[in-house]
Scaffold this active site. Structure first.
Site, PDB file in Angstrom:
ATOM      1  CG  MET A  77      -9.609  -7.379  -1.263  1.00 20.25           C
ATOM      2  SD  MET A  77     -11.394  -7.652  -1.346  1.00 20.25           S
ATOM      3  CE  MET A  77     -11.530  -8.309  -2.983  1.00 20.25           C
ATOM      4  CB  CYS A  78      -8.078  -1.145   1.925  1.00 19.68           C
ATOM      5  SG  CYS A  78      -6.366  -1.528   1.604  1.00 19.68           S
ATOM      6  CG  HIS A  79     -11.519  -3.519   6.547  1.00 16.47           C
ATOM      7  ND1 HIS A  79     -10.537  -4.453   6.283  1.00 16.47           N
ATOM      8  CD2 HIS A  79     -12.644  -4.216   6.812  1.00 16.47           C
ATOM      9  CE1 HIS A  79     -11.051  -5.659   6.387  1.00 16.47           C
ATOM     10  NE2 HIS A  79     -12.328  -5.559   6.703  1.00 16.47           N
ATOM     11  CG  MET A 114      -2.643  -1.846   2.309  1.00 17.39           C
ATOM     12  SD  MET A 114      -1.190  -2.241   1.295  1.00 17.39           S
ATOM     13  CE  MET A 114      -1.610  -1.445  -0.235  1.00 17.39           C
ATOM     14  CD  GLU A 115      -5.190   2.440   5.328  1.00 17.86           C
ATOM     15  OE1 GLU A 115      -6.335   2.027   5.063  1.00 17.86           O
ATOM     16  OE2 GLU A 115      -4.274   1.647   5.692  1.00 17.86           O
ATOM     17  CG  ASP A 129       0.673  16.766 -11.776  1.00 26.22           C
ATOM     18  OD1 ASP A 129       0.589  16.604 -13.016  1.00 26.22           O
ATOM     19  OD2 ASP A 129      -0.031  17.567 -11.136  1.00 26.22           O
TER      20      ASP A 129
END
Length: 159
Positions: A77-79, A114-115, A129
């Site tokens: 749902m992120c733009h 969110m970014e 990793d």
């Protein structure tokens, strides 16, 4: 939220991307953080640039930047946002803890929390990793939003 209207659901109760077309663009920023816990020997190898896969922090920095730019591809749902800045930094909290911080900025109609969270998580995962061959016991912990500025909901600073 101040009311009971759930903005991510349509009239049928199904998820949808929120319409932000009526919102005004403004300067917005967000900073997120995470901590990697590892053996002291692992952090020494990172610091000395002796990890076999290369410069761990340089690669993790690029991974965090790339992840911020791809957040809308990962979180449904992120733009997609026009990011104006992404900065990833690292600091040693102790001989066994490495802090990662991501700051993301935009001038747009929706925020960049969110970014920032995606960037810091991808950077931490990249450290894992690149170091897992010598320390599979590493832990990524305390992923959190540290602060955000701008937008309708105002500023937030974790205390």
């Amino acid at each position: 939220m101040t009311d009971s209207h759930l903005t991510h659901f349509n009239a049928e109760g199904r998820a949808h991307m929120v319409d932000v077309s009526e919102k005004s663009a403004s300067d917005r920023s967000a900073t997120a953080a995470a901590t990697l816990r590892m053996r002291a020997e692992t952090l020494t190898l990172i610091r000395q640039g002796k990890m076999k896969k290369g410069d761990v922090l340089a690669v993790a920095q690029v991974a965090g930047i790339m992840a911020a730019k791809k957040t809308s591809d990962l979180i449904p749902m992120c733009h997609p946002l026009p990011l104006t800045k992404v900065d990833i930094s690292f600091s040693e909290r102790s001989e066994t803890e490495l802090d990662v911080e991501a700051t993301v900025k935009t001038t747009y109609v929706t925020g960049v929390e969110m970014e920032a969270l995606t960037a810091v998580t991808a950077a931490a995962l990249t450290v894992y990793d690149m170091c897992k061959a010598v320390d599979k016991g590493m832990v990524i912990a305390d992923v959190k939003l540290v602060e955000k500025t701008g937008g309708k909901s105002g500023d937030f600073r974790r205390t």
